[in-house]
Design a protein around this motif. Structure first.
Motif, PDB file in Angstrom:
ATOM      1  N   PRO A  20       0.832  -1.236  -0.035  1.00 45.65           N
ATOM      2  CA  PRO A  20      -0.080   0.009   0.227  1.00 45.65           C
ATOM      3  C   PRO A  20       0.658   1.393   0.154  1.00 45.65           C
ATOM      4  O   PRO A  20       0.162   2.437  -0.645  1.00 45.65           O
ATOM      5  CB  PRO A  20      -0.687  -0.191   0.865  1.00 45.65           C
ATOM      6  N   GLU A  21       1.620   1.440   0.849  1.00 45.40           N
ATOM      7  CA  GLU A  21       2.703   3.086   0.957  1.00 45.40           C
ATOM      8  C   GLU A  21       3.206   3.044  -0.661  1.00 45.40           C
ATOM      9  O   GLU A  21       3.330   3.785  -1.107  1.00 45.40           O
ATOM     10  CB  GLU A  21       3.574   2.695   1.612  1.00 45.40           C
ATOM     11  N   ILE A  45       4.184   0.033 -13.531  1.00 39.31           N
ATOM     12  CA  ILE A  45       3.950  -0.961 -12.679  1.00 39.31           C
ATOM     13  C   ILE A  45       5.589  -1.895 -11.849  1.00 39.31           C
ATOM     14  O   ILE A  45       6.077  -1.365 -12.943  1.00 39.31           O
ATOM     15  CB  ILE A  45       3.461  -2.555 -13.876  1.00 39.31           C
ATOM     16  N   ILE A  46       5.491  -1.989 -11.024  1.00 46.10           N
ATOM     17  CA  ILE A  46       6.821  -2.293  -9.608  1.00 46.10           C
ATOM     18  C   ILE A  46       6.695  -4.028  -9.862  1.00 46.10           C
ATOM     19  O   ILE A  46       5.696  -4.517  -9.505  1.00 46.10           O
ATOM     20  CB  ILE A  46       6.855  -2.014  -9.180  1.00 46.10           C
ATOM     21  N   MET A  47       8.210  -4.714  -9.834  1.00 40.53           N
ATOM     22  CA  MET A  47       7.684  -6.240  -9.660  1.00 40.53           C
ATOM     23  C   MET A  47       9.511  -6.524  -9.235  1.00 40.53           C
ATOM     24  O   MET A  47       9.809  -5.749  -8.875  1.00 40.53           O
ATOM     25  CB  MET A  47       7.853  -7.110 -11.478  1.00 40.53           C
ATOM     26  N   ASP A  48       8.876  -7.614  -8.824  1.00 40.51           N
ATOM     27  CA  ASP A  48       9.983  -8.535  -7.639  1.00 40.51           C
ATOM     28  C   ASP A  48      10.848  -9.838  -8.681  1.00 40.51           C
ATOM     29  O   ASP A  48       9.888 -10.178  -9.617  1.00 40.51           O
ATOM     30  CB  ASP A  48       9.466  -8.915  -6.433  1.00 40.51           C
ATOM     31  N   ILE A  68      11.024   6.847  -8.532  1.00 38.18           N
ATOM     32  CA  ILE A  68       9.723   5.719  -7.244  1.00 38.18           C
ATOM     33  C   ILE A  68      11.869   4.714  -7.030  1.00 38.18           C
ATOM     34  O   ILE A  68      11.539   4.860  -5.602  1.00 38.18           O
ATOM     35  CB  ILE A  68       9.283   4.938  -8.467  1.00 38.18           C
ATOM     36  N   VAL A  69      12.250   5.685  -7.733  1.00 34.58           N
ATOM     37  CA  VAL A  69      13.419   4.782  -7.402  1.00 34.58           C
ATOM     38  C   VAL A  69      14.290   4.810  -5.930  1.00 34.58           C
ATOM     39  O   VAL A  69      14.971   4.099  -5.673  1.00 34.58           O
ATOM     40  CB  VAL A  69      14.788   4.681  -8.195  1.00 34.58           C
ATOM     41  N   GLU A  70      14.112   5.923  -5.996  1.00 34.64           N
ATOM     42  CA  GLU A  70      14.898   7.016  -5.310  1.00 34.64           C
ATOM     43  C   GLU A  70      13.882   6.595  -4.375  1.00 34.64           C
ATOM     44  O   GLU A  70      14.272   6.940  -2.877  1.00 34.64           O
ATOM     45  CB  GLU A  70      15.127   8.968  -5.285  1.00 34.64           C
ATOM     46  N   TRP A  71      12.313   6.936  -3.723  1.00 31.41           N
ATOM     47  CA  TRP A  71      11.719   6.766  -2.669  1.00 31.41           C
ATOM     48  C   TRP A  71      12.038   5.275  -2.530  1.00 31.41           C
ATOM     49  O   TRP A  71      11.667   5.171  -0.920  1.00 31.41           O
ATOM     50  CB  TRP A  71      10.031   6.844  -3.536  1.00 31.41           C
ATOM     51  N   MET A  72      12.275   4.034  -3.104  1.00 32.85           N
ATOM     52  CA  MET A  72      12.264   2.777  -2.777  1.00 32.85           C
ATOM     53  C   MET A  72      13.787   3.188  -1.785  1.00 32.85           C
ATOM     54  O   MET A  72      13.603   2.091  -0.903  1.00 32.85           O
ATOM     55  CB  MET A  72      11.925   2.393  -3.516  1.00 32.85           C
ATOM     56  N   GLY A 110      13.958   2.106   2.329  1.00 32.67           N
ATOM     57  CA  GLY A 110      14.435   0.590   3.070  1.00 32.67           C
ATOM     58  C   GLY A 110      14.301  -0.083   2.064  1.00 32.67           C
ATOM     59  O   GLY A 110      14.466  -1.626   2.366  1.00 32.67           O
ATOM     60  N   MET A 111      13.101  -0.498   0.946  1.00 32.49           N
ATOM     61  CA  MET A 111      13.255  -0.907  -0.308  1.00 32.49           C
ATOM     62  C   MET A 111      14.239  -1.907  -0.860  1.00 32.49           C
ATOM     63  O   MET A 111      14.362  -3.300  -1.170  1.00 32.49           O
ATOM     64  CB  MET A 111      12.142  -0.898  -0.612  1.00 32.49           C
ATOM     65  N   VAL A 112      15.333  -0.562  -1.101  1.00 34.13           N
ATOM     66  CA  VAL A 112      16.137  -1.527  -1.833  1.00 34.13           C
ATOM     67  C   VAL A 112      17.370  -0.583  -1.206  1.00 34.13           C
ATOM     68  O   VAL A 112      17.692   0.504  -0.599  1.00 34.13           O
ATOM     69  CB  VAL A 112      16.089  -1.274  -3.286  1.00 34.13           C
TER      70      VAL A 112
END
Length: 344
Positions: free
Chosen positions: A8-9, A33-36, A329-333, A337-339
């Motif tokens: 959600p976040e 769209i973002i995928m693992d 989005i990359v910088e937000w992640m 702490g997502m990456v």
């Protein structure tokens, strides 16, 4: 099946970044769209469209297929590399950026009005998104048997999957090939740069995710717990390794710089395509699809992402407009702490 994969976040952040860019450029619709990379789990899937009041509202446009333009060049080059007839170090002469396909039809590079790129390597042709350079590489590989190009795309799984639980209306990609009665030889050139094939962004992302995953194509999913393999190896390890190197250089040195960040390595490809033309009396205006598709960190891929935006009229740049959303989005992640940044 397991739990929903959407975070959600992240979903809220992606929507805000996509909407901000769409508002700035006056876009008509867009999706991210973002995928693992390893599992195919969809972490975020946001679609927006402009309503009659010129406001943006959520929509489920994820099955919408259109010509996706230069993001296809990565796929075309990978197919050419697989034949062994083309190497990244090969030189191609793109001249002044104008190439006649017949007496009436001309292909141009984006910088033709500045004199073109002249003689460049095949690798650089992808880095600077040279239409002519990529097409000459594909022609070298498949010019004597054009059907082999389309057979190779099918073998690699480009256009898969044709159905995903939770995405309504997704269908197989449609495209012209030498098997069609109205086929002409130069059609392969247009196909190689992303025209004459209707495809949804989630299908493009599936292929780029396979590149990030060292050739293993996994099916995107909105539920945890099951990893479904579409194609265990879309291409040889040598070809995948080569494409991975060039996709990182697209961002570090080429037209994809806007999508990058100094915090970690990003790999991917820009795409800009004209998808429609509207006439108003004696005047006309084009509709463009703008995309950036890639993955990060490039040296140890964890996530893949596609940003696709449609807008009416110029300016139109997948690298700058879709690339800006990708970057944000990359910088937000990273910040959340997502990456991890490079070196941590």
């Amino acid at each position: 099946m397991g739990d929903p994969t959407i975070i959600p976040e992240l979903q809220e952040a992606v929507e805000s970044f996509l909407m901000a860019e769409m508002e700035e450029i006056g876009a008509t619709q867009g999706q991210t769209i973002i995928m693992d990379v390893q599992t195919g789990e969809i972490m975020s899937m946001v679609g927006l469209e402009m309503n009659f009041e010129k406001k943006y509202q959520p929509c489920k446009n994820f099955a919408y297929q259109q010509d996706m333009g230069s993001v296809m060049k990565t796929v075309s080059l990978l197919a050419a590399l697989e034949t062994g007839k083309v190497k990244l170090s090969d030189e191609v002469n793109v001249g002044i950026g104008i190439h006649a396909l017949n007496n009436d039809i001309v292909m141009r590079d984006h910088n033709w009005h500045r004199g073109g790129y002249g003689v460049i390597s095949v690798a650089k042709a992808l880095m600077v998104s040279s239409n002519i350079g990529i097409c000459k590489a594909v022609d070298k590989a498949f010019g004597k048997n054009q059907q082999q190009f389309y057979d190779m795309l099918d073998k690699m799984g480009y256009g898969q999957p044709d159905s995903i639980e939770g995405i309504v209306g997704l269908k197989p990609t449609t495209y012209n090939s030498p098997k069609d009665s109205d086929w002409v030889n130069y059609n392969m050139w247009w196909s190689a740069i992303g025209y004459d094939r209707k495809i949804a962004p989630i299908q493009v992302l599936t292929f780029y995710n396979a590149i990030a995953n060292d050739g293993k194509m996994v099916k995107p999913t909105l539920k945890t717990g099951v990893v479904e393999i579409i194609n265990p190896q879309i291409a040889s390890k040598a070809s995948i390794d080569s494409i991975q190197v060039v996709l990182e250089r697209v961002v570090s040195e080429g037209l994809g710089k806007r999508a990058g960040t100094p915090l970690l390595l990003v790999a991917g490809k820009t795409g800009t395509s004209e998808v429609a033309e509207y006439y108003y009396g004696d005047n006309s205006v084009a509709e463009y699809q703008l995309a950036f598709c890639g993955y990060f960190p490039a040296d140890k891929p964890k996530y893949s992402m596609i940003v696709s935006i449609n807008k009416i009229g110029l300016p139109a740049s997948g690298g700058f407009m879709a690339g800006q959303v990708f970057h944000n989005i990359v910088e937000w992640m990273i910040k959340h702490g997502m990456v991890s940044p490079t070196g941590q």
